[in-house]
Write a protein that holds these residues in place. Sequence first.
Motif, PDB file in Angstrom:
ATOM      1  N   HIS A   1      34.619  42.095  33.722  1.00  0.00           N
ATOM      2  CA  HIS A   1      35.657  41.513  32.876  1.00  0.00           C
ATOM      3  C   HIS A   1      36.737  42.528  32.504  1.00  0.00           C
ATOM      4  N   GLY A   2      36.639  43.726  33.039  1.00  0.00           N
ATOM      5  CA  GLY A   2      37.619  44.751  32.728  1.00  0.00           C
ATOM      6  C   GLY A   2      38.573  45.070  33.861  1.00  0.00           C
ATOM      7  N   ARG A   3      38.320  44.498  35.034  1.00  0.00           N
ATOM      8  CA  ARG A   3      39.160  44.774  36.207  1.00  0.00           C
ATOM      9  C   ARG A   3      39.655  43.481  36.829  1.00  0.00           C
ATOM     10  N   THR A   4      40.824  43.561  37.432  1.00  0.00           N
ATOM     11  CA  THR A   4      41.369  42.488  38.251  1.00  0.00           C
ATOM     12  C   THR A   4      41.459  43.030  39.664  1.00  0.00           C
ATOM     13  N   VAL A   5      41.066  42.201  40.636  1.00  0.00           N
ATOM     14  CA  VAL A   5      41.084  42.623  42.036  1.00  0.00           C
ATOM     15  C   VAL A   5      42.192  41.866  42.751  1.00  0.00           C
ATOM     16  N   ILE A   6      43.143  42.614  43.275  1.00  0.00           N
ATOM     17  CA  ILE A   6      44.260  42.039  44.031  1.00  0.00           C
ATOM     18  C   ILE A   6      44.069  42.411  45.488  1.00  0.00           C
ATOM     19  N   ARG A   7      44.069  41.411  46.340  1.00  0.00           N
ATOM     20  CA  ARG A   7      43.943  41.658  47.781  1.00  0.00           C
ATOM     21  C   ARG A   7      45.320  41.542  48.416  1.00  0.00           C
ATOM     22  N   ILE A   8      45.692  42.577  49.163  1.00  0.00           N
ATOM     23  CA  ILE A   8      46.919  42.558  49.940  1.00  0.00           C
ATOM     24  C   ILE A   8      46.532  42.672  51.402  1.00  0.00           C
TER      25      ILE A   8
ATOM     26  N   PHE B   1      42.983  47.766  35.915  1.00  0.00           N
ATOM     27  CA  PHE B   1      42.575  47.295  34.601  1.00  0.00           C
ATOM     28  C   PHE B   1      43.234  45.950  34.313  1.00  0.00           C
ATOM     29  N   ARG B   2      42.481  45.021  33.734  1.00  0.00           N
ATOM     30  CA  ARG B   2      43.028  43.691  33.428  1.00  0.00           C
ATOM     31  C   ARG B   2      44.278  43.775  32.563  1.00  0.00           C
TER      32      ARG B   2
END
Length: 195
Positions: free
Chosen positions: A113-120, A172-173
């Motif tokens: 709940h502390g990270r956001t994962v962005i896929r490029i 970080f979110r």
Amino acid sequence: MAEPRSPLGKAFVAGDHGNHAAGIGVTLRERKNLSIIQITAWADSIPAVLTAIGSATGLVLQNKPGLGRVAGEKSVFGFAPGRYFVVSATPDLETRLRSAISAELGTMVDLTHGRTVIRIGGPRSEWVISKLFAIDFSEHAFPVAYGRATLHHDIHTNIQRIDDETFDLYVFRTFARSFWLTLGHAAEEVGYRVE
């Protein structure tokens, strides 16, 4: 349990953006429903922790800086000496890791709940993220499954190469929306699709 609300908010706008007349250079998406666990092994227990990670996930990792493994929706990578991200789309990841790794071997923190994962991903992904990070993203310097920890200004980012044209960026979110907008600006010249 309800899925946490995306920190991207109104900044997430699906569709094609930027200079896409000649095609789409990259695709951006937020990866959701992941468990993200950070493990720090004590210096003398690194081999035992790597064995335990392998037994809990099926992803065998060698004791070499940055080395990682990717299999479908799960991955593991080292980003500093004795420090590893373990990621899976299964909610019991932390439980499985805790049963394999005792406090005598190291520490474990749930970052779900502390990270956001962005896929490029896409043929211009290396080009776009090279604008943001002072790292050589070519495949000989940053091979598939490899991971690094770095900064874009003050935004800490863990990066893992998923395949020839795809990278996962862990931020970080609290910085996710700002970073998402920055990534979009960096991708404008090659055209990007938000999925």
